[in-house]
Scaffold this motif. Structure first.
Motif, PDB file in Angstrom:
ATOM      1  N   VAL A  94      13.284   1.074   8.897  1.00 39.81           N
ATOM      2  CA  VAL A  94      12.118   0.483   8.285  1.00 39.81           C
ATOM      3  C   VAL A  94      12.535  -0.484   6.960  1.00 39.81           C
ATOM      4  N   LEU A  95      13.658   0.057   6.191  1.00 41.65           N
ATOM      5  CA  LEU A  95      14.164  -1.098   5.099  1.00 41.65           C
ATOM      6  C   LEU A  95      14.675  -2.157   5.772  1.00 41.65           C
ATOM      7  N   THR A  96      15.312  -2.060   6.892  1.00 41.36           N
ATOM      8  CA  THR A  96      15.980  -3.388   7.489  1.00 41.36           C
ATOM      9  C   THR A  96      14.361  -4.356   7.782  1.00 41.36           C
ATOM     10  N   LEU A  97      13.385  -3.786   8.236  1.00 40.18           N
ATOM     11  CA  LEU A  97      12.310  -4.484   8.551  1.00 40.18           C
ATOM     12  C   LEU A  97      11.852  -5.167   7.337  1.00 40.18           C
ATOM     13  N   PHE A  98      11.791  -4.464   6.215  1.00 37.27           N
ATOM     14  CA  PHE A  98      11.393  -4.947   4.904  1.00 37.27           C
ATOM     15  C   PHE A  98      12.030  -6.130   4.480  1.00 37.27           C
ATOM     16  N   ARG A  99      13.316  -6.150   4.740  1.00 38.22           N
ATOM     17  CA  ARG A  99      14.498  -7.441   4.534  1.00 38.22           C
ATOM     18  C   ARG A  99      14.055  -8.367   5.324  1.00 38.22           C
ATOM     19  N   LYS A 100      13.760  -8.373   6.568  1.00 36.75           N
ATOM     20  CA  LYS A 100      13.781  -9.305   7.784  1.00 36.75           C
ATOM     21  C   LYS A 100      12.176  -9.985   7.767  1.00 36.75           C
ATOM     22  N   ARG A 101      11.432  -9.280   7.419  1.00 34.42           N
ATOM     23  CA  ARG A 101       9.903  -9.682   7.833  1.00 34.42           C
ATOM     24  C   ARG A 101       9.014  -9.670   6.395  1.00 34.42           C
ATOM     25  N   ARG A 102       7.715 -10.468   6.551  1.00 39.76           N
ATOM     26  CA  ARG A 102       6.798 -10.176   5.655  1.00 39.76           C
ATOM     27  C   ARG A 102       5.924  -9.048   5.775  1.00 39.76           C
ATOM     28  N   VAL A 103       6.079  -7.784   5.013  1.00 40.73           N
ATOM     29  CA  VAL A 103       5.555  -6.507   5.547  1.00 40.73           C
ATOM     30  C   VAL A 103       4.334  -6.441   4.429  1.00 40.73           C
ATOM     31  N   SER A 104       3.203  -6.143   4.861  1.00 36.97           N
ATOM     32  CA  SER A 104       2.008  -5.612   4.111  1.00 36.97           C
ATOM     33  C   SER A 104       1.677  -4.213   4.269  1.00 36.97           C
ATOM     34  N   VAL A 105       1.213  -3.706   3.301  1.00 33.79           N
ATOM     35  CA  VAL A 105       0.557  -2.306   3.318  1.00 33.79           C
ATOM     36  C   VAL A 105      -0.880  -2.500   2.690  1.00 33.79           C
ATOM     37  N   ALA A 106      -1.521  -1.447   3.667  1.00 37.58           N
ATOM     38  CA  ALA A 106      -3.081  -1.202   3.155  1.00 37.58           C
ATOM     39  C   ALA A 106      -3.032   0.168   2.313  1.00 37.58           C
ATOM     40  N   VAL A 107      -3.558   0.082   1.015  1.00 36.20           N
ATOM     41  CA  VAL A 107      -3.484   1.230   0.129  1.00 36.20           C
ATOM     42  C   VAL A 107      -4.872   1.578  -0.224  1.00 36.20           C
ATOM     43  N   VAL A 108      -5.222   3.123  -0.209  1.00 34.49           N
ATOM     44  CA  VAL A 108      -6.457   3.603  -0.366  1.00 34.49           C
ATOM     45  C   VAL A 108      -6.081   4.695  -1.503  1.00 34.49           C
ATOM     46  N   ARG A 109      -6.726   4.562  -2.719  1.00 34.41           N
ATOM     47  CA  ARG A 109      -6.140   5.646  -3.588  1.00 34.41           C
ATOM     48  C   ARG A 109      -4.905   5.968  -3.880  1.00 34.41           C
ATOM     49  N   GLY A 110      -3.923   4.939  -3.812  1.00 34.21           N
ATOM     50  CA  GLY A 110      -2.702   4.948  -4.304  1.00 34.21           C
ATOM     51  C   GLY A 110      -1.717   5.557  -2.813  1.00 34.21           C
ATOM     52  N   ARG A 111      -2.350   5.649  -1.625  1.00 32.81           N
ATOM     53  CA  ARG A 111      -1.961   6.179  -0.415  1.00 32.81           C
ATOM     54  C   ARG A 111      -1.826   5.068   0.364  1.00 32.81           C
ATOM     55  N   ILE A 112      -0.458   4.701   0.866  1.00 31.52           N
ATOM     56  CA  ILE A 112      -0.207   3.538   1.913  1.00 31.52           C
ATOM     57  C   ILE A 112      -0.831   4.330   3.217  1.00 31.52           C
ATOM     58  N   VAL A 113      -1.820   3.620   3.815  1.00 36.21           N
ATOM     59  CA  VAL A 113      -2.678   4.063   5.160  1.00 36.21           C
ATOM     60  C   VAL A 113      -2.512   3.070   6.173  1.00 36.21           C
ATOM     61  N   GLY A 114      -1.836   2.002   6.006  1.00 38.48           N
ATOM     62  CA  GLY A 114      -1.684   0.894   7.040  1.00 38.48           C
ATOM     63  C   GLY A 114      -0.375   0.133   6.755  1.00 38.48           C
ATOM     64  N   THR A 115      -0.071  -0.532   7.885  1.00 39.56           N
ATOM     65  CA  THR A 115       1.122  -1.592   7.796  1.00 39.56           C
ATOM     66  C   THR A 115       0.827  -2.923   8.617  1.00 39.56           C
ATOM     67  N   ALA A 116       1.486  -3.635   8.341  1.00 42.12           N
ATOM     68  CA  ALA A 116       1.309  -5.081   9.410  1.00 42.12           C
ATOM     69  C   ALA A 116       2.836  -6.025   8.855  1.00 42.12           C
ATOM     70  N   SER A 117       3.193  -6.573   9.814  1.00 38.09           N
ATOM     71  CA  SER A 117       4.081  -7.455   9.287  1.00 38.09           C
ATOM     72  C   SER A 117       4.229  -8.945  10.147  1.00 38.09           C
ATOM     73  N   LEU A 118       4.844  -9.968   9.301  1.00 35.78           N
ATOM     74  CA  LEU A 118       4.857 -11.241   9.862  1.00 35.78           C
ATOM     75  C   LEU A 118       6.350 -11.574  10.075  1.00 35.78           C
ATOM     76  N   ASP A 119       6.679 -12.005  11.444  1.00 35.42           N
ATOM     77  CA  ASP A 119       8.255 -12.375  11.639  1.00 35.42           C
ATOM     78  C   ASP A 119       7.932 -13.676  12.061  1.00 35.42           C
ATOM     79  N   GLY A 120       8.013 -14.656  11.183  1.00 33.95           N
ATOM     80  CA  GLY A 120       7.961 -16.062  11.440  1.00 33.95           C
ATOM     81  C   GLY A 120       6.355 -16.252  12.127  1.00 33.95           C
ATOM     82  N   SER A 121       6.471 -16.471  13.252  1.00 27.31           N
ATOM     83  CA  SER A 121       4.817 -16.747  13.881  1.00 27.31           C
ATOM     84  C   SER A 121       4.586 -15.586  14.672  1.00 27.31           C
ATOM     85  N   ILE A 122       4.962 -14.565  14.547  1.00 24.43           N
ATOM     86  CA  ILE A 122       4.757 -13.567  15.580  1.00 24.43           C
ATOM     87  C   ILE A 122       4.271 -12.243  14.329  1.00 24.43           C
ATOM     88  N   VAL A 123       3.225 -11.420  14.798  1.00 26.68           N
ATOM     89  CA  VAL A 123       2.771 -10.226  14.053  1.00 26.68           C
ATOM     90  C   VAL A 123       3.418  -9.060  14.672  1.00 26.68           C
TER      91      VAL A 123
END
Length: 150
Positions: free
Chosen positions: A51-80
């Motif tokens: 997961v840490l490698t993923l953070f370094r290689k891609r643009r990773v976004s998180v969805a947060v509700v009341r301070g809790r991460i509830v979702g994630t998605a990443s962009l790897d160039g032109s690939i979701v």
């Protein structure tokens, strides 16, 4: 609930929470479409270090509700990649908001065509993706090989 939702860029401190969301979605949602062997193999792709490698290689976004991460998605160039939402909160627009963030990042990076390789589980969700800014190409995988960290 969606009014309490914020989407932001992930940071290294988010890795364990992102991993928990991914594993929960794999075990509860994706397990309906894939064998336990496949789920176990895919889970290995989301070890803490992966997961840490993923953070370094891609643009990773998180969805947060009341301070809790509830979702994630990443962009790897032109690939979701790696779009996951907490199973307890699926169907509430979190995935769509994450995809909007991914599209915005892609647009800012000059991407014209987004590719969305998806699992069988995501097939009903992915045809509606895409905005006026992008042509979105969705490929549904019979096996979740696209989930692995690359």
């Amino acid at each position: 609930m969606t009014s309490e939702l914020t989407i932001r860029r992930a940071n290294e401190g988010d890795a364990e929470a992102v991993r928990r969301v991914i594993l929960a979605a794999l075990r509860q949602t994706n397990a309906k479409d894939y064998s336990q062997d496949i789920i176990a193999r895919v889970e290995q792709s989301f070890s803490p270090s992966a997961v840490l490698t993923l953070f370094r290689k891609r643009r990773v976004s998180v969805a947060v509700v009341r301070g809790r991460i509830v979702g994630t998605a990443s962009l790897d160039g032109s690939i979701v990649r790696s779009v996951f939402v907490d199973p307890e909160l699926q169907g509430r627009g979190i995935g769509k908001r994450l995809m909007a963030e991914v599209e915005e990042a892609a647009h800012a990076g000059g991407v014209a065509v987004l590719t969305v390789p998806s699992s069988v589980t995501a097939e009903p969700f992915t045809p509606g993706l895409g905005s006026r800014q992008f042509e979105t190409v969705t490929t549904v995988m019979n096996a979740p090989s696209s989930w692995s960290v690359r």
